[in-house]
Scaffold this active site. Sequence first.
Site, mmCIF file in Angstrom:
data_model
loop_
_atom_site.group_PDB
_atom_site.id
_atom_site.type_symbol
_atom_site.label_atom_id
_atom_site.label_comp_id
_atom_site.label_asym_id
_atom_site.label_seq_id
_atom_site.Cartn_x
_atom_site.Cartn_y
_atom_site.Cartn_z
ATOM 1 N N HIS A 117 0.817 -1.220 0.000
ATOM 2 C CA HIS A 117 0.000 0.000 0.000
ATOM 3 C C HIS A 117 0.850 1.269 0.000
ATOM 4 C CE1 HIS A 117 -3.352 -2.638 1.894
ATOM 5 N NE2 HIS A 117 -3.444 -2.623 0.582
ATOM 6 N N HIS A 143 4.270 22.805 -1.912
ATOM 7 C CA HIS A 143 5.601 22.810 -2.502
ATOM 8 C C HIS A 143 5.934 24.212 -3.002
ATOM 9 C CE1 HIS A 143 8.722 21.171 -5.488
ATOM 10 N NE2 HIS A 143 9.130 20.807 -4.292
ATOM 11 N N ASN A 207 -1.780 -14.551 14.781
ATOM 12 C CA ASN A 207 -2.675 -13.426 15.007
ATOM 13 C C ASN A 207 -3.362 -13.608 16.356
ATOM 14 O OD1 ASN A 207 -3.704 -10.970 13.613
ATOM 15 N ND2 ASN A 207 -5.690 -11.936 13.865
#
Length: 237
Positions: A117, A143, A207
């Site tokens: 991602h 910017h 998990n």
Amino acid sequence: MHDTINQAVKKIKASRSLVFLTGAGVSVPSGIPDYRSLSGVYQGIAAPEYLLSHTCLKEEPDKFYAFVKKLYHPSARPNIIHEQIAALEKEKYVTVVSQNIDGLHQAAGSQNIVNFHGSLYHCYCQNCGETVPVAEYLKSDKHFCGGQIRPDIVLYEEALDEQNVSKSIQAIATADAIVVVGTSLKVYPFSGLIQYQAPNAELIVINQEPLYLNYPHLMVTEKAEVVFKKISNKENH
């Protein structure tokens, strides 16, 4: 419980080619909250899914920027999980495919990483394309050329990097063990990657909450740091 932990450690140590599929739970011991805990940040204003969407970036850039800045945890350091995954690269072929955008796998020294991602730590100007240091982005998203700076993460409504997807699939297809760590595998297409595993590959899931998968797997319902401390223990060699 100890039996499944020992089985997982033995299978990981016996493998030659490993893929780690990692999620938010891997970074929790480093002090980074998991995604679900972000739901309260803008409670009553908008869902996190909207705040991390392409629409929000374009239409409400100030709101997007204010939320994204909360995802940075500059004091966070790699924990035993990141460190042991990196250490395994010295003796095996290891690929890390991570949902995380926090850069901790890189900080721990892992070399072969797919940031599925993207990463918060690569920022660029949307106008001129220039790469911008994170420190500058955290001061302002404007910017000098007039463009808006953004982190190189995949937002809702945006497409995944096809190279990342194909590299992940190739790594999983050729691995003899796939280790799912700290993710509930609820986000697609990341969750669909395990379907590409080789027929004889070991699938190990670590998990705190049990996952129910349509594939044979070893389920270790435990904090991942407990398992990785066992992996680091020299007496297990």
